[in-house]
Motif scaffolding. Structure first.
Motif, mmCIF file in Angstrom:
data_model
loop_
_atom_site.group_PDB
_atom_site.id
_atom_site.type_symbol
_atom_site.label_atom_id
_atom_site.label_comp_id
_atom_site.label_asym_id
_atom_site.label_seq_id
_atom_site.Cartn_x
_atom_site.Cartn_y
_atom_site.Cartn_z
ATOM 1 N N ALA A 183 28.950 0.662 63.733
ATOM 2 C CA ALA A 183 28.824 0.212 65.118
ATOM 3 C C ALA A 183 30.190 -0.089 65.729
ATOM 4 O O ALA A 183 30.466 0.285 66.879
ATOM 5 C CB ALA A 183 27.937 -1.029 65.183
ATOM 6 N N PHE A 184 31.043 -0.766 64.978
ATOM 7 C CA PHE A 184 32.381 -1.083 65.494
ATOM 8 C C PHE A 184 33.161 0.199 65.788
ATOM 9 O O PHE A 184 33.839 0.312 66.815
ATOM 10 C CB PHE A 184 33.138 -1.943 64.480
ATOM 11 N N MET A 219 24.969 -2.728 65.409
ATOM 12 C CA MET A 219 25.656 -4.011 65.228
ATOM 13 C C MET A 219 24.642 -5.144 65.100
ATOM 14 O O MET A 219 24.759 -5.997 64.198
ATOM 15 C CB MET A 219 26.600 -4.282 66.402
ATOM 16 N N LEU A 239 31.416 -7.206 67.689
ATOM 17 C CA LEU A 239 31.709 -7.763 66.375
ATOM 18 C C LEU A 239 31.708 -9.290 66.426
ATOM 19 O O LEU A 239 31.256 -9.950 65.483
ATOM 20 C CB LEU A 239 33.059 -7.251 65.883
ATOM 21 N N ALA A 283 27.278 -2.474 60.539
ATOM 22 C CA ALA A 283 28.265 -3.139 61.388
ATOM 23 C C ALA A 283 29.550 -2.317 61.501
ATOM 24 O O ALA A 283 30.142 -2.200 62.590
ATOM 25 C CB ALA A 283 28.573 -4.530 60.843
#
Length: 413
Positions: free
Chosen positions: A197-198, A149, A214, A194
């Motif tokens: 990662a989320f 992230m 986030l 990203a």
């Protein structure tokens, strides 16, 4: 004589590397013995302390070897090579014809040296909650998700700032402004990091930590990078709050809720960021002025920037003691926080009084990195120490996820 000096440096690095490896092996052995109940669990404080020292030693060793590599390879253009996050050489200067690999450029886009400190501020809050020790699986998922992230946010930042990066000596050799990676490719890579990662946080940790991670990315990209960085001298003050999200992520990963101690951790990094970053901005003032970025030293000058650095440090020091006053941490942490803060304050006062800028500003910048690492390491060690916690109070909950999700979080993925 120069060759003998270089051989002595490399010998010292090899010796230090051997010591770090031995300490790491010893740390693993102690951990295994504790898990197998061959050693008392009361040694966990010492185990955490040694682990923190090993981590710090590796970071310092990496910095030293990287600096030595730059000095040995490019003695004629040290200032140019040191400005590159890859240590890449400018072909126009004729210093090297080697081109970094695609993998190395992708890693550079994530700014791994910056992320290493963010991961420290994510990890140690996981050890100071009232939920006990985190599982190894949870720690690994949080570290992986946190890196991706933060790396995605840094990559998007490099994509957006590619125009001004070309104008600054310390950033013009980055993968995007140098043309080694296409802007569209960098943006896709950042968004992909990203997204992964989320998913990791949502699937293997909990939804609250996923949304907070986030939120940190969105704050960094839209509030700092897109809006404030090019429009306000308060860019690093307000936008710097993005760097204060990692402790919230680590805390909620363990507890499933956002408590008041986590807010204190957020505030500590928020007030630490201006004196830390403005020390670098003082040194790179001409770069920022050339790129049209209204950093504080460019807008108000060096003196008033130093005054504001002192003001933020004076607010930071009592704030660092608040976790002990509230009851989540004890006297050991409070003592370490005051000692570390006194040194940071000394640097601010010295910087304000001395007309010579660069040496003191560099020292303060480097110390501020060590300061934050040691401060959060002291939190983890303090929580494991069985004395000095005299002010325990009931937790003040700010945000909580549903009961079923919180139960799943404490039981691990």
């Amino acid at each position: 004589w120069g060759q003998r000096l270089e051989r002595g440096r490399f010998a010292a690095v090899r010796q230090a590397t051997g010591q770090v490896l031995l300490a790491t092996v010893a740390q693993i052995a102690v951990a295994a013995a504790m898990i197998l109940h061959l050693l008392p669990t009361s040694l966990r404080a010492m185990h955490l302390l040694v682990g923190s020292l090993v981590w710090g030693a590796i970071v310092v060793l990496l910095f030293k070897t990287r600096r030595m590599s730059s000095e040995v390879r490019v003695p004629s253009s040290e200032s140019e090579s040191s400005s590159s996050p890859l240590g890449a050489r400018n072909p126009e200067l004729g210093t090297s014809s080697a081109k970094p690999s695609l993998l190395r450029d992708l890693v550079t886009l994530t700014k791994p040296r910056i992320i290493s400190l963010l991961l420290v501020t994510t990890l140690f809050p996981m050890f100071i909650t009232n939920r006990g020790m985190p599982s190894l699986a949870l720690v690994l998922w949080v570290m992986l998700g946190g890196y991706l992230m933060a790396g995605g946010a840094n990559t998007i930042n490099m994509w957006f700032d590619r125009d001004i990066d070309q104008l600054m000596s310390r950033t013009k050799l980055r993968p995007v402004p140098s043309g080694r990676i296409a802007p569209a490719g960098a943006l896709a890579f950042g968004l992909g990091c990203a997204a992964v990662a989320f998913w990791i946080f949502w699937t293997f940790v909990n939804p609250l930590s996923a949304w907070l991670a986030l939120g940190g990315l969105l704050f960094y990209v839209f509030i700092y990078t897109v809006w404030l960085k090019r429009s306000s001298p308060q860019n690093i003050v307000i936008g710097g709050a993005a760097g204060a999200f990692p402790p919230l992520v680590g805390w909620t990963a363990m507890t499933g809720q956002l408590d008041l101690p986590a807010i204190y951790l957020f505030a500590i990094i928020f007030f630490w960021t201006p004196p830390h970053f403005w020390a670098l901005a003082l040194i790179k003032r001409q770069d920022y002025a050339r790129a049209g970025v209204p950093m504080m030293p460019v807008v108000v000058g060096e003196h008033w920037t130093k005054v504001q650095m002192l003001a933020y440090t004076l607010m930071l020091i009592p704030l660092t003691v608040m976790p002990s006053v509230f009851g989540s941490l004890g006297l050991l942490y409070a003592t370490v926080a005051l000692l570390l803060g006194a040194r940071l304050l000394w640097y601010c006062v010295r910087l304000l009084r001395e007309p010579a800028l660069q040496p003191t500003a560099w020292k303060m910048y480097r110390y501020s990195l060590l300061y934050l690492f040691l401060l959060f390491a002291a939190m983890g060690v303090d929580r494991a120490v069985p004395f000095g916690h005299m002010f325990e109070r009931a937790p003040v909950m700010i945000i909580q996820q549903p009961e079923t999700e919180a139960l799943e979080t404490t039981q691990g993925p």
